[in-house]
Design an enzyme around this catalytic site. Structure first.
Site, PDB file in Angstrom:
ATOM      1  N   SER A  59      27.220  28.846  16.670  1.00 60.58           N
ATOM      2  CA  SER A  59      26.018  29.097  18.015  1.00 60.58           C
ATOM      3  C   SER A  59      24.696  28.172  17.709  1.00 60.58           C
ATOM      4  O   SER A  59      24.335  28.276  16.485  1.00 60.58           O
ATOM      5  CB  SER A  59      25.756  30.316  18.168  1.00 60.58           C
ATOM      6  OG  SER A  59      24.692  30.078  19.506  1.00 60.58           O
TER       7      SER A  59
ATOM      8  N   TYR B 119      22.359  38.359  16.805  1.00 58.74           N
ATOM      9  CA  TYR B 119      23.227  37.250  16.906  1.00 58.74           C
ATOM     10  C   TYR B 119      23.159  36.244  16.062  1.00 58.74           C
ATOM     11  O   TYR B 119      24.041  35.718  15.615  1.00 58.74           O
ATOM     12  CB  TYR B 119      23.326  36.968  18.544  1.00 58.74           C
ATOM     13  CG  TYR B 119      24.465  36.038  18.852  1.00 58.74           C
ATOM     14  CD1 TYR B 119      25.846  36.174  18.836  1.00 58.74           C
ATOM     15  CD2 TYR B 119      23.960  34.855  19.224  1.00 58.74           C
ATOM     16  CE1 TYR B 119      26.746  35.613  19.062  1.00 58.74           C
ATOM     17  CE2 TYR B 119      24.926  33.714  19.803  1.00 58.74           C
ATOM     18  CZ  TYR B 119      26.401  34.214  19.746  1.00 58.74           C
ATOM     19  OH  TYR B 119      27.422  33.254  19.998  1.00 58.74           O
TER      20      TYR B 119
END
Length: 247
Positions: free
Chosen positions: A142, A156
């Site tokens: 990501s 995350y």
């Protein structure tokens, strides 16, 4: 349709929707037979299977919770058993839990690490029983791992950054077998979970250089290249497909 991946078999974890579905379809378009895992939505997984089969390729949907290492390993072995081999592993399945440091408890931490970090490691380890020389391992990270622009993304971001170490370590370990290992970091991508017309979409688009969200096909195109024979000299790389988000 190209024939770049003819006679290859791929497994895409979390391949029933979003970026994962886009990757599964692109690999099939390029000639691969494709297995995909899903956690709950069997109907959506079946739809992707039908789309792959309509391209003339074999397809297999496997229910597997990424938090369960036995299920992850079983999905790898089942792919090789039912489709005859395994050439490409795409670690795409992930959870996205957002919250301040003092809001996320041990359960959220354990789930995130289990799905986003442990599962790719377990899948890669299981895949080594089946991958031949020239195999491919590609993980989906990501842009948040490189640039966390909003608060609440710590957990995350940490989990996705761990994939850098996995990628570089495995690339060095598996290089003698001509197995390449790479990481693709998508930027904001138009999916059900993060729609391009969502409430924060304008602000998120503004962080990119191109001023827009990606399509799943944009991410899939890079994955397809890394899976192809032409990318045999690319390994240990972190490729940002983020519209300039991290520039």
């Amino acid at each position: 349709m190209t024939t770049t991946l003819n006679d290859k078999v791929a497994l895409v974890t979390g391949g029933s929707r979003g970026i994962g579905a886009g990757i599964a379809l692109r690999l099939a378009q390029d000639g691969a037979d494709v297995a995909l895992t899903y956690r709950q939505d069997a109907e959506r997984a079946a739809m992707v299977v039908k789309q792959i089969e309509a391209l003339g390729r074999r397809a297999l949907a496997i229910q597997a919770d990424g938090a369960d290492p036995v299920a992850v390993e079983g999905a790898v072995d089942r792919t090789a058993a039912e489709l005859g081999r395994l050439d490409i592993l795409v670690n795409n399945a992930a959870v996205f839990l957002v919250g301040a440091l003092d809001e996320l408890g041990s359960a959220e931490v354990e789930q995130t690490i289990a799905v986003n970090v442990r599962a790719p490691y377990v899948a890669a380890r299981a895949a080594l029983r089946h991958l031949g020389d020239g195999g491919r391992i590609i993980s989906i990270g990501s842009n948040v791992g490189e640039r966390a622009v909003f608060p609440g993304l710590t957990l995350y971001a940490m989990s996705k950054t761990a994939l850098v170490g996995l990628t570089r370590g495995l690339a060095r370990e598996l290089g003698p077998r001509a197995i390449t290992v790479n990481l693709v970091n998508p930027g904001p991508t138009d999916t059900d979970a993060n729609p391009a017309d969502g409430p924060n979409a304008a602000a998120i688009s503004g962080f990119t250089a191109v001023g827009r969200y990606a399509r799943p096909a944009d991410i899939a195109a890079t994955v397809a290249h890394l899976a192809s024979p032409e990318a045999g000299y690319v390994t240990g790389a972190v490729v940002n497909v983020d519209g300039g988000f991290t520039s």
